[in-house]
Design a protein around this motif. Sequence first.
Motif, PDB file in Angstrom:
ATOM      1  N   LEU A  18       0.817  -1.217   0.000  1.00 47.98           N
ATOM      2  CA  LEU A  18       0.000   0.000   0.000  1.00 47.98           C
ATOM      3  C   LEU A  18       0.847   1.261   0.000  1.00 47.98           C
ATOM      4  CD1 LEU A  18      -2.748  -1.097   2.570  1.00 47.98           C
ATOM      5  CD2 LEU A  18      -2.855  -1.153   0.076  1.00 47.98           C
ATOM      6  N   SER A  19       2.130   1.117  -0.280  1.00 49.71           N
ATOM      7  CA  SER A  19       3.058   2.249  -0.218  1.00 49.71           C
ATOM      8  C   SER A  19       2.618   3.434  -1.060  1.00 49.71           C
ATOM      9  CB  SER A  19       4.458   1.801  -0.654  1.00 49.71           C
ATOM     10  OG  SER A  19       4.915   0.729   0.139  1.00 49.71           O
ATOM     11  N   ASN A  20       1.999   3.187  -2.197  1.00 50.10           N
ATOM     12  CA  ASN A  20       1.570   4.282  -3.078  1.00 50.10           C
ATOM     13  C   ASN A  20       0.450   5.121  -2.488  1.00 50.10           C
ATOM     14  OD1 ASN A  20       3.439   3.796  -5.091  1.00 50.10           O
ATOM     15  ND2 ASN A  20       2.092   2.384  -6.182  1.00 50.10           N
ATOM     16  N   TYR A  21      -0.209   4.627  -1.440  1.00 57.65           N
ATOM     17  CA  TYR A  21      -1.282   5.374  -0.778  1.00 57.65           C
ATOM     18  C   TYR A  21      -0.826   6.018   0.528  1.00 57.65           C
ATOM     19  CZ  TYR A  21      -4.232   2.501  -3.837  1.00 57.65           C
ATOM     20  OH  TYR A  21      -4.808   1.872  -4.918  1.00 57.65           O
ATOM     21  N   VAL A  22       0.307   5.564   1.083  1.00 55.43           N
ATOM     22  CA  VAL A  22       0.725   5.962   2.427  1.00 55.43           C
ATOM     23  C   VAL A  22       1.511   7.267   2.400  1.00 55.43           C
ATOM     24  CG1 VAL A  22       2.062   5.310   4.466  1.00 55.43           C
ATOM     25  CG2 VAL A  22       0.737   3.584   3.245  1.00 55.43           C
ATOM     26  N   LYS A  23       1.057   8.212   3.213  1.00 54.56           N
ATOM     27  CA  LYS A  23       1.716   9.508   3.360  1.00 54.56           C
ATOM     28  C   LYS A  23       2.619   9.523   4.599  1.00 54.56           C
ATOM     29  CE  LYS A  23       0.449  14.388   3.644  1.00 54.56           C
ATOM     30  NZ  LYS A  23      -0.657  15.334   3.574  1.00 54.56           N
ATOM     31  N   LYS A  24       2.241   8.713   5.598  1.00 54.05           N
ATOM     32  CA  LYS A  24       2.997   8.681   6.854  1.00 54.05           C
ATOM     33  C   LYS A  24       2.785   7.318   7.503  1.00 54.05           C
ATOM     34  CE  LYS A  24       3.470  11.188  11.215  1.00 54.05           C
ATOM     35  NZ  LYS A  24       2.961  12.314  12.015  1.00 54.05           N
ATOM     36  N   ALA A  25       3.858   6.738   8.039  1.00 53.49           N
ATOM     37  CA  ALA A  25       3.765   5.459   8.746  1.00 53.49           C
ATOM     38  C   ALA A  25       4.609   5.518  10.007  1.00 53.49           C
ATOM     39  CB  ALA A  25       4.242   4.321   7.845  1.00 53.49           C
ATOM     40  N   GLU A  26       4.044   5.036  11.107  1.00 51.49           N
ATOM     41  CA  GLU A  26       4.756   4.984  12.378  1.00 51.49           C
ATOM     42  C   GLU A  26       4.446   3.668  13.070  1.00 51.49           C
ATOM     43  OE1 GLU A  26       3.321   8.326  14.634  1.00 51.49           O
ATOM     44  OE2 GLU A  26       4.633   9.723  13.597  1.00 51.49           O
ATOM     45  N   LEU A  27       5.485   2.902  13.361  1.00 50.32           N
ATOM     46  CA  LEU A  27       5.338   1.688  14.152  1.00 50.32           C
ATOM     47  C   LEU A  27       5.944   1.954  15.517  1.00 50.32           C
ATOM     48  CD1 LEU A  27       4.656  -1.326  14.500  1.00 50.32           C
ATOM     49  CD2 LEU A  27       6.961  -1.826  13.618  1.00 50.32           C
ATOM     50  N   THR A  28       5.135   1.825  16.550  1.00 49.84           N
ATOM     51  CA  THR A  28       5.634   2.014  17.912  1.00 49.84           C
ATOM     52  C   THR A  28       5.452   0.715  18.692  1.00 49.84           C
ATOM     53  OG1 THR A  28       3.503   2.887  18.656  1.00 49.84           O
ATOM     54  CG2 THR A  28       5.147   4.485  17.978  1.00 49.84           C
ATOM     55  N   THR A  29       6.417   0.431  19.535  1.00 52.70           N
ATOM     56  CA  THR A  29       6.333  -0.720  20.427  1.00 52.70           C
ATOM     57  C   THR A  29       6.664  -0.250  21.831  1.00 52.70           C
ATOM     58  OG1 THR A  29       8.623  -1.309  19.954  1.00 52.70           O
ATOM     59  CG2 THR A  29       6.930  -2.412  18.651  1.00 52.70           C
ATOM     60  N   LYS A  30       6.079  -0.934  22.806  1.00 50.52           N
ATOM     61  CA  LYS A  30       6.356  -0.552  24.192  1.00 50.52           C
ATOM     62  C   LYS A  30       6.168  -1.763  25.096  1.00 50.52           C
ATOM     63  CE  LYS A  30       1.697   1.273  24.786  1.00 50.52           C
ATOM     64  NZ  LYS A  30       0.890   2.432  25.092  1.00 50.52           N
ATOM     65  N   VAL A  31       6.644  -1.615  26.310  1.00 47.18           N
ATOM     66  CA  VAL A  31       6.551  -2.652  27.328  1.00 47.18           C
ATOM     67  C   VAL A  31       5.901  -2.032  28.554  1.00 47.18           C
ATOM     68  CG1 VAL A  31       7.862  -4.238  28.809  1.00 47.18           C
ATOM     69  CG2 VAL A  31       8.633  -3.776  26.472  1.00 47.18           C
ATOM     70  N   GLU A  32       4.908  -2.738  29.124  1.00 52.85           N
ATOM     71  CA  GLU A  32       4.283  -2.266  30.360  1.00 52.85           C
ATOM     72  C   GLU A  32       5.333  -2.147  31.460  1.00 52.85           C
ATOM     73  OE1 GLU A  32       1.347  -5.156  31.462  1.00 52.85           O
ATOM     74  OE2 GLU A  32      -0.241  -4.099  30.400  1.00 52.85           O
ATOM     75  N   GLU A  33       5.187  -1.142  32.260  1.00 50.10           N
ATOM     76  CA  GLU A  33       6.070  -0.940  33.405  1.00 50.10           C
ATOM     77  C   GLU A  33       5.370  -1.492  34.642  1.00 50.10           C
ATOM     78  OE1 GLU A  33       7.047   3.007  35.781  1.00 50.10           O
ATOM     79  OE2 GLU A  33       7.939   3.036  33.777  1.00 50.10           O
ATOM     80  N   LYS A  34       5.982  -2.487  35.270  1.00 54.55           N
ATOM     81  CA  LYS A  34       5.423  -3.090  36.481  1.00 54.55           C
ATOM     82  C   LYS A  34       6.296  -2.738  37.671  1.00 54.55           C
ATOM     83  CE  LYS A  34       2.028  -5.209  34.529  1.00 54.55           C
ATOM     84  NZ  LYS A  34       0.649  -4.870  34.853  1.00 54.55           N
ATOM     85  N   GLU A  35       5.728  -2.042  38.623  1.00 55.17           N
ATOM     86  CA  GLU A  35       6.493  -1.626  39.798  1.00 55.17           C
ATOM     87  C   GLU A  35       6.664  -2.790  40.766  1.00 55.17           C
ATOM     88  OE1 GLU A  35       6.476   1.542  43.455  1.00 55.17           O
ATOM     89  OE2 GLU A  35       5.248   1.981  41.692  1.00 55.17           O
ATOM     90  N   VAL A  36       7.896  -3.019  41.179  1.00 53.63           N
ATOM     91  CA  VAL A  36       8.221  -4.101  42.114  1.00 53.63           C
ATOM     92  C   VAL A  36       9.012  -3.564  43.318  1.00 53.63           C
ATOM     93  CG1 VAL A  36       8.103  -5.937  40.380  1.00 53.63           C
ATOM     94  CG2 VAL A  36      10.260  -4.719  40.738  1.00 53.63           C
ATOM     95  N   THR A  37       8.743  -2.315  43.679  1.00 47.22           N
ATOM     96  CA  THR A  37       9.440  -1.673  44.785  1.00 47.22           C
ATOM     97  C   THR A  37       9.111  -2.363  46.111  1.00 47.22           C
ATOM     98  OG1 THR A  37       9.280   0.416  43.600  1.00 47.22           O
ATOM     99  CG2 THR A  37       9.842   0.547  45.929  1.00 47.22           C
ATOM    100  N   THR A  38      10.141  -2.566  46.922  1.00 46.77           N
ATOM    101  CA  THR A  38       9.974  -3.136  48.259  1.00 46.77           C
ATOM    102  C   THR A  38      10.701  -2.239  49.258  1.00 46.77           C
ATOM    103  OG1 THR A  38      11.993  -4.464  48.142  1.00 46.77           O
ATOM    104  CG2 THR A  38       9.955  -5.475  47.283  1.00 46.77           C
ATOM    105  N   TYR A  39      10.571  -2.566  50.524  1.00 47.03           N
ATOM    106  CA  TYR A  39      11.326  -1.811  51.522  1.00 47.03           C
ATOM    107  C   TYR A  39      12.819  -1.958  51.289  1.00 47.03           C
ATOM    108  CZ  TYR A  39       7.002  -1.070  54.057  1.00 47.03           C
ATOM    109  OH  TYR A  39       5.736  -0.687  54.414  1.00 47.03           O
ATOM    110  N   GLY A  40      13.227  -3.075  50.710  1.00 48.90           N
ATOM    111  CA  GLY A  40      14.634  -3.302  50.409  1.00 48.90           C
ATOM    112  C   GLY A  40      15.151  -2.418  49.271  1.00 48.90           C
TER     113      GLY A  40
END
Length: 136
Positions: A18-40
Amino acid sequence: MAKMVLLAEYVALNGTDLSNYVKKAELTTKVEEKEVTTYGSQGWKEVLGGLKSGELALEFIQDLAASALDSIMWPLLGTVVTFQVRADNSPVGTSNPSYSGSVLINGWNPIQGSVGDEATVGVSFPTSGAVSRATA
């Protein structure tokens, strides 16, 4: 570090270039942030990576003609299809990696814009499953 200007991105959905139709393309990836904070952790926040996700955002120049963009995209609504994107339409290689996977076609805006605007379609599709990077 090499500099580049995007002049000929490659974008395919469901095996269709579909390149002939595309004006802009953005692929984003991410990872959830899981908090594991302890008193230590001694007052410092600690995090681990959780689930990965991605999104393929595209801006198309609309074409409503038979066998053109709208007739390609409309039947895909509600389905999970493959995608492939790369910075250049030349062959995949170490300087032109391919990113691929699957996306859910969760919406399609066949008509949008104001008086005098070019006919564009902006969409964002969530990835479904893994996104891969290939150099060969």
